[in-house]
Design an enzyme around this catalytic site. Structure first.
Site, PDB file in Angstrom:
ATOM      1  N   ASN A   7     -31.644  -0.097  89.231  1.00  0.00           N
ATOM      2  CA  ASN A   7     -30.429   0.403  89.872  1.00  0.00           C
ATOM      3  C   ASN A   7     -29.343   0.368  88.807  1.00  0.00           C
ATOM      4  O   ASN A   7     -28.779  -0.676  88.513  1.00  0.00           O
ATOM      5  CB  ASN A   7     -30.085  -0.497  91.061  1.00  0.00           C
ATOM      6  N   ARG A  90     -33.061   4.067  91.589  1.00  0.00           N
ATOM      7  CA  ARG A  90     -32.148   4.388  92.686  1.00  0.00           C
ATOM      8  C   ARG A  90     -31.174   5.460  92.190  1.00  0.00           C
ATOM      9  O   ARG A  90     -30.478   5.252  91.185  1.00  0.00           O
ATOM     10  CB  ARG A  90     -31.365   3.151  93.089  1.00  0.00           C
ATOM     11  N   HIS A 179     -26.469   5.030 101.609  1.00  0.00           N
ATOM     12  CA  HIS A 179     -27.255   3.884 102.097  1.00  0.00           C
ATOM     13  C   HIS A 179     -28.531   4.345 102.788  1.00  0.00           C
ATOM     14  O   HIS A 179     -29.097   3.632 103.613  1.00  0.00           O
ATOM     15  CB  HIS A 179     -26.487   3.025 103.131  1.00  0.00           C
ATOM     16  N   HIS A 207     -25.256  -0.809 108.887  1.00  0.00           N
ATOM     17  CA  HIS A 207     -25.354  -1.404 107.541  1.00  0.00           C
ATOM     18  C   HIS A 207     -23.951  -1.888 107.187  1.00  0.00           C
ATOM     19  O   HIS A 207     -23.078  -1.098 106.818  1.00  0.00           O
ATOM     20  CB  HIS A 207     -25.859  -0.341 106.550  1.00  0.00           C
ATOM     21  N   GLY A 211     -19.743  -2.162 101.150  1.00  0.00           N
ATOM     22  CA  GLY A 211     -19.727  -0.785 101.630  1.00  0.00           C
ATOM     23  C   GLY A 211     -20.412  -0.821 102.993  1.00  0.00           C
ATOM     24  O   GLY A 211     -21.342  -1.595 103.170  1.00  0.00           O
ATOM     25  N   ARG A 240     -12.364  -0.041 101.089  1.00  0.00           N
ATOM     26  CA  ARG A 240     -12.171   1.393 101.348  1.00  0.00           C
ATOM     27  C   ARG A 240     -11.593   1.621 102.738  1.00  0.00           C
ATOM     28  O   ARG A 240     -11.944   0.900 103.674  1.00  0.00           O
ATOM     29  CB  ARG A 240     -13.504   2.148 101.254  1.00  0.00           C
ATOM     30  N   ASP A 283     -13.947 -10.221 101.125  1.00  0.00           N
ATOM     31  CA  ASP A 283     -15.178 -10.933 101.474  1.00  0.00           C
ATOM     32  C   ASP A 283     -15.059 -11.502 102.891  1.00  0.00           C
ATOM     33  O   ASP A 283     -14.130 -12.256 103.194  1.00  0.00           O
ATOM     34  CB  ASP A 283     -15.427 -12.060 100.465  1.00  0.00           C
ATOM     35  N   ARG A 285     -16.639 -13.746 104.368  1.00  0.00           N
ATOM     36  CA  ARG A 285     -16.682 -15.218 104.520  1.00  0.00           C
ATOM     37  C   ARG A 285     -15.267 -15.781 104.496  1.00  0.00           C
ATOM     38  O   ARG A 285     -14.891 -16.623 105.314  1.00  0.00           O
ATOM     39  CB  ARG A 285     -17.525 -15.837 103.410  1.00  0.00           C
ATOM     40  N   GLY A 331     -25.080  -7.516 103.912  1.00  0.00           N
ATOM     41  CA  GLY A 331     -24.414  -8.823 103.771  1.00  0.00           C
ATOM     42  C   GLY A 331     -23.759  -9.361 105.038  1.00  0.00           C
ATOM     43  O   GLY A 331     -24.048 -10.472 105.475  1.00  0.00           O
ATOM     44  N   GLY A 333     -23.819  -7.849 108.222  1.00  0.00           N
ATOM     45  CA  GLY A 333     -24.691  -7.637 109.384  1.00  0.00           C
ATOM     46  C   GLY A 333     -25.802  -8.670 109.486  1.00  0.00           C
ATOM     47  O   GLY A 333     -26.180  -9.091 110.580  1.00  0.00           O
ATOM     48  N   GLU A 334     -26.327  -9.098 108.330  1.00  0.00           N
ATOM     49  CA  GLU A 334     -27.419 -10.080 108.351  1.00  0.00           C
ATOM     50  C   GLU A 334     -26.920 -11.514 108.492  1.00  0.00           C
ATOM     51  O   GLU A 334     -27.614 -12.359 109.060  1.00  0.00           O
ATOM     52  CB  GLU A 334     -28.224  -9.995 107.033  1.00  0.00           C
ATOM     53  N   ASN A 335     -25.722 -11.781 107.949  1.00  0.00           N
ATOM     54  CA  ASN A 335     -25.297 -13.178 107.812  1.00  0.00           C
ATOM     55  C   ASN A 335     -24.168 -13.636 108.711  1.00  0.00           C
ATOM     56  O   ASN A 335     -23.994 -14.840 108.909  1.00  0.00           O
ATOM     57  CB  ASN A 335     -24.868 -13.442 106.358  1.00  0.00           C
ATOM     58  N   GLU A 384     -33.645  -2.709  99.933  1.00  0.00           N
ATOM     59  CA  GLU A 384     -33.668  -1.387  99.295  1.00  0.00           C
ATOM     60  C   GLU A 384     -34.633  -1.358  98.113  1.00  0.00           C
ATOM     61  O   GLU A 384     -35.301  -0.361  97.870  1.00  0.00           O
ATOM     62  CB  GLU A 384     -32.246  -1.005  98.858  1.00  0.00           C
TER      63      GLU A 384
END
Ligand code: ADP
Length: 397
Positions: A7, A90, A179, A207, A211, A240, A283, A285, A331, A333-335, A384
């Protein structure tokens, strides 16, 4: 077969070496500051500690040489050069030309060049990565995997902008989406987890990373996605804006006496939850900690992010006509159970309920909807690199 996944960005290059049979990551790493002082390669062979080597990298050829050296050296190397059977790259933008992954030849390189004006920061860097690999590994087959390919099934009514049609015909101005490798991977995996045929499912994939984009997937095919000509459209993201009235650009230019480039920098790099939180952080978090501590700017940013996600879920439910499952990935969505809960609590209109205990999950596959939920809510970690390795193997085996 061992597959090298690349990538390549303008000043960095991420890589993973993946065994196609076991799908294990044999080594992964990153070349940083290519063409800049202080460049270094950081990599982790499976089961070993992280290795950091400072080394001048005037260009991407040198970066690829260092990747090969890292993978094959006698001390901590993991393979010999002839064991690397194929390379998967990629590629950010495939325009309308590429609807799936392809083996790279001169014609493919020319076609990627031809659509470079649609992704002027990314495609040229991706091409540099391809050429550097061709130089350092002549004869090794390579595959291009496009971020846009999965979204090429969108119908015209979803991809067309309300501009004079000639602008689409002349310049290819339309919605492409990004994505795609992640949306494709997660939607396929969701069907497997649910034990259903992808053809029978209507899914919304969220996702949510730095981004962020949503897609509506009907019978395994993307019918709409939130990013557009560029990755700026759609959700409010880390830095963004997502969707805004285009008049805002002219308005700011007049008020601040600034150029188009200044405003594009503002809407890409200084906006989103970062800008909304008065530059507190991009971020989630940090934003979650501040939100919980009662910081109103963090609350404003996260609430606006959540509202936009929910609004898109509503519009994609209408586009699909029904929704069977909503998948959270990347990041945030999973955590972030915190952000997922804020979103899911606003989904009563489709009969979705959250299992708060299950929602504590981080980075693992999990069904997080309540027993009475009419829609399955699920966490499906994206991968990915694995998706790129799979496509590469399928075309090169
Ligand atoms: P990208 O690939 O777009 O850079 P990622 O998918 O890696 O983004 O997501 C990165 C973001 O995920 C980080 O900016 C952070 O906001 C968020 N993130 C990662 N871990 C957590 C966590 N435990 N809780 C909340 N947010 C997290």
């Amino acid at each position: 077969m061992k597959i090298l996944v690349i990538n390549c960005g303008s000043s960095s290059l991420k890589f993973q070496l993946i065994d196609s049979a076991s799908e294990d990551v044999i080594c992964k790493g990153l070349c940083e500051r290519i063409g800049i002082d202080g460049s270094r390669i950081v990599y982790t062979p499976a089961g070993k500690d992280k290795i950091i080597k400072e080394s001048p990298m005037p260009d991407h050829n040198r970066a690829i040489e260092l990747v090969i050296e890292a993978l094959t050296n006698k001390e901590d190397g993991v393979v010999s050069l002839d064991e690397i059977g194929a390379v998967g790259h990629r590629i950010v933008h495939g325009g309308e030309k590429f609807t799936k992954s392809v083996v790279i030849d001169d014609e493919v390189i020319k076609a990627i060049e031809d659509v470079s004006d649609l992704a002027p920061l990314h495609n040229p860097a991706n091409l540099i990565g391809i050429r550097a690999c061709q130089k350092v590994m002549p004869g090794v087959p390579m595959v291009a995997v496009f971020d846009t390919a999965f979204h090429q099934t969108m119908p015209e009514e979803a991809y067309i902008y309300g501009l004079p049609y000639s602008y689409y015909e002349k310049y290819g101005i339309r919605r492409y989406g990004f994505h795609g490798t992640s949306h494709s991977f997660v939607s396929k995996r969701a069907a497997e987890i649910l034990g259903k045929n992808a053809a029978d499912l209507k899914l919304i994939v969220c996702h949510l990373g730095n981004g962020a984009s949503l897609s509506a997937v009907d019978g395994g095919k993307c019918i709409d996605t939130s990013m557009g000509l560029t990755p700026l459209e759609g959700l409010i993201m880390g830095t963004r804006t997502g969707d805004i009235d285009p008049s805002v650009v002219e308005f700011i230019m007049k008020k601040e006496n600034s150029t188009v480039a200044d405003v594009m920098n503002l809407v890409n790099k200084k906006s989103g939850v970062f800008g909304l939180s008065n530059d507190l952080s991009s971020d989630f978090r940090d934003l979650e900690d501040a939100y919980v501590a009662g910081n109103p700017a963090a609350k404003r940013a996260v609430d606006a992010f959540v509202y936009r996600v929910v609004k898109y879920i509503g519009s994609y439910t209408a586009a699909l006509g029904r929704v069977d499952a909503i998948c959270f990935t990347a990041g945030v969505g999973e955590n972030s159970g915190f952000v997922r809960k804020l979103i899911c609590d606003k989904l009563q209109f489709i009969g979705a309920t959250l299992n708060e205990e299950a929602n504590k999950v981080r980075g693992k596959e999990e069904i997080i909807s309540g027993a009475d939920s009419k829609v399955t809510l699920m966490v499906v970690p994206t991968n990915e690199e694995l998706a790129i390795a799979r496509d590469t193997y399928a075309l090169c085996k």
